[in-house]
Scaffold this motif. Structure first.
Motif, short mmCIF file in Angstrom:
data_model
loop_
_atom_site.label_atom_id
_atom_site.label_comp_id
_atom_site.label_asym_id
_atom_site.label_seq_id
_atom_site.Cartn_x
_atom_site.Cartn_y
_atom_site.Cartn_z
N ASN A 32 26.11 4.07 42.21
CA ASN A 32 26.74 2.55 41.76
C ASN A 32 25.75 2.08 40.64
O ASN A 32 25.65 0.82 40.50
N GLN A 33 24.77 2.60 39.99
CA GLN A 33 23.97 2.06 39.17
C GLN A 33 24.34 2.04 37.70
O GLN A 33 25.49 2.88 37.45
N GLY A 101 26.74 5.13 36.66
CA GLY A 101 26.72 6.58 37.56
C GLY A 101 28.04 7.01 37.75
O GLY A 101 28.94 6.47 37.02
N GLU A 102 28.33 7.55 38.70
CA GLU A 102 29.64 7.95 39.13
C GLU A 102 30.56 7.21 39.86
O GLU A 102 31.88 7.38 39.80
N ASP A 103 30.21 5.97 40.47
CA ASP A 103 30.96 4.99 41.19
C ASP A 103 31.86 4.49 40.26
O ASP A 103 31.78 4.17 38.97
N ASP A 104 33.14 4.37 40.77
CA ASP A 104 34.18 3.83 40.00
C ASP A 104 33.79 2.56 39.49
O ASP A 104 34.24 2.14 38.40
N ILE A 127 17.93 -0.52 34.60
CA ILE A 127 18.93 -0.07 35.64
C ILE A 127 19.17 -0.92 36.63
O ILE A 127 18.18 -1.76 36.97
N ALA A 128 20.41 -1.39 36.96
CA ALA A 128 20.90 -2.25 37.82
C ALA A 128 21.89 -1.86 38.88
O ALA A 128 22.52 -0.83 38.41
N ASP A 129 21.87 -2.44 39.84
CA ASP A 129 23.01 -1.86 40.97
C ASP A 129 24.23 -2.66 40.60
O ASP A 129 24.26 -3.94 40.44
N ALA A 130 25.27 -1.85 40.30
CA ALA A 130 26.43 -2.60 39.96
C ALA A 130 26.94 -3.70 40.69
O ALA A 130 27.75 -4.71 40.40
N GLY A 131 26.71 -3.47 42.16
CA GLY A 131 27.06 -4.36 43.14
C GLY A 131 26.40 -6.06 42.87
O GLY A 131 26.62 -7.07 43.38
#
Length: 171
Positions: A32-33, A101-104, A127-131
């Motif tokens: 989820n990055q 990354g692979e997270d939708d 790099i950041a966490d998408a959430g």
């Protein structure tokens, strides 16, 4: 594959604070990055602690992209835990997501301008966490770059006041 970038690094060692623009590598995002091409980042008091703290800037040695300053006591000893560590700087910022990354959800952010809290926002890429990314829509990166630290600080004030059953906050 990695992305080559420049970022501001702060190192405290042997009683001297070194702050420099350094080359770094950023790994491709996974899960989820997201990889953000940074466009704006504010200077918060917590950033200043790493950037300058109580260092003797008046007598520092300055060169292009770098300064070295003495860190006086007792401040040098008080920061023993960070001695010798090359620490990135910049709690929050904003920029455009250029990879994910692979997270939708992470992939849905590609091409969008977002505010984020990567902890190394004083860099060209991070790099950041998408959430933990806030899509900015029509808001500029400059206006959105401060979307996290100040609101979290205000929320902390209110939550602490409530927890301690206080009726007011003085800021």
């Amino acid at each position: 594959m990695t992305t080559s970038t420049k970022q501001i690094i702060s190192t405290l060692a042997d009683g001297r604070l070194t702050v420099e623009v350094a080359q770094a590598s950023v790994a491709d995002p996974t899960g989820n990055q997201v990889l953000v091409q940074m466009e704006a980042a504010p200077i918060n008091p917590s950033d200043l602690a790493l950037l300058t703290g109580p260092a003797d800037l008046e007598n520092a040695e300055y060169s292009p992209g770098k300064f070295v300053a003495a860190m006086p006591e007792p401040f040098n000893s008080a920061q023993k835990g960070r001695h010798g560590q090359r620490l990135p700087v910049g709690n929050e910022g904003a920029g455009t997501v250029i990879a994910a990354g692979e997270d939708d959800y992470a992939r849905s952010l590609i091409g969008q301008r977002v505010a984020c809290v990567p902890g190394n926002a004083y860099s060209q890429h991070c790099i950041a966490d998408a959430g933990m990314c806030l899509p900015l829509g029509e808001i500029s990166s400059e206006d959105g770059a401060s979307a996290f630290v100040n609101p979290m600080t205000a929320l902390g004030f209110v939550e602490t006041a409530r927890m301690e059953e206080q009726g007011a906050i003085i800021h």
